[in-house]
Write an enzyme that holds these catalytic residues in place. Structure first.
Site, PDB file in Angstrom:
ATOM      1  N   ASP A   1       0.855  -1.184   0.000  1.00  0.00           N
ATOM      2  CA  ASP A   1       0.000   0.000   0.000  1.00  0.00           C
ATOM      3  C   ASP A   1       0.894   1.238   0.000  1.00  0.00           C
ATOM      4  OD1 ASP A   1      -2.236  -1.613   0.161  1.00  0.00           O
ATOM      5  OD2 ASP A   1      -2.359  -1.501   2.344  1.00  0.00           O
TER       6      ASP A   1
ATOM      7  N   ASP B   1       1.577   4.679   1.978  1.00  0.00           N
ATOM      8  CA  ASP B   1       1.348   5.480   3.179  1.00  0.00           C
ATOM      9  C   ASP B   1       1.913   6.873   2.943  1.00  0.00           C
ATOM     10  OD1 ASP B   1       0.271   3.318   4.728  1.00  0.00           O
ATOM     11  OD2 ASP B   1       2.312   2.558   4.964  1.00  0.00           O
TER      12      ASP B   1
END
Length: 202
Positions: A132, A134
């Site tokens: 992912d 961040d």
């Protein structure tokens, strides 16, 4: 220089970690590959900087302390945006998404954290195809619930999941949690997480 949460620190060759517990064997191997640590959200003890070391596996994370004399260079997440804008383009979804995020957050001071931030700072290829993205927003003025919702709706169009932490002088909070508009909000501080009234962020 003041070292704050999420700063990426490159260590000098002779740097020594300070820990009140046994240091795992993987830490030395990790620092040999990429001599970088991340400043943790914790109280600075005895003029020592709280830092985190990451290993190859997700469960390999270790907290320690460091003297500022052991630091060769410090980089803030917001300093990293120039790297991908100037041609760092390894074809990994979480890294490729930075260009789209840059457009969405153009009115804010922001930067990548997590594995993407670590890779941009260190050059170590730690981002995977399933990573992912961040990011943090360094907030200096009021952010309305409507603004938060608008940002989140745009970020949902990105090819990867984007998790946004909003950093303030008081601590950090999740943009997604703030956008819910609830009366209380979890604020992450150097003394630990605490619940505050959402309107206290103003």
């Amino acid at each position: 220089m003041e070292y704050i949460t999420h700063d990426l620190l490159q260590l000098k060759e002779e740097a020594k970690l300070i820990s009140y517990t046994a240091i795992p064997e993987w830490v030395e191997c990790s620092l040999a590959r990429a001599p970088f640590v991340v400043v943790r959200r914790s109280v600075h003890r005895d003029r020592l900087i709280p830092v985190g070391i990451r290993g190859e596996r997700r469960n390999q994370r270790f907290g320690a302390f460091l003297s500022e004399h052991a630091i060769k260079q410090a980089t803030r997440p917001e300093d990293l945006t120039s790297l991908f804008q100037n041609g760092y383009s390894r074809k990994i979804p979480a890294i490729s998404a930075l260009e789209e995020v840059a457009v969405i957050l153009k009115d804010f001071v922001w930067g990548p954290t997590g594995s993407v931030g670590f890779e941009l700072a260190s050059g170590a290829e730690v981002v995977t195809t399933t990573s992912d993205l961040d990011v943090l927003i360094r907030l200096s003025s009021y952010l309305s619930i409507e603004q938060a919702k608008m940002i989140l709706s745009k970020l949902k169009r990105c090819p990867v999941s984007v998790d946004v932490q909003v950093e303030t002088e008081k601590g950090a909070f999740s943009l997604a949690e703030y956008a819910k508009g609830e009366e209380t909000l979890l604020l992450r501080t150097v003394y630990g997480p605490t619940l505050i009234k959402s309107n206290q962020l103003v």
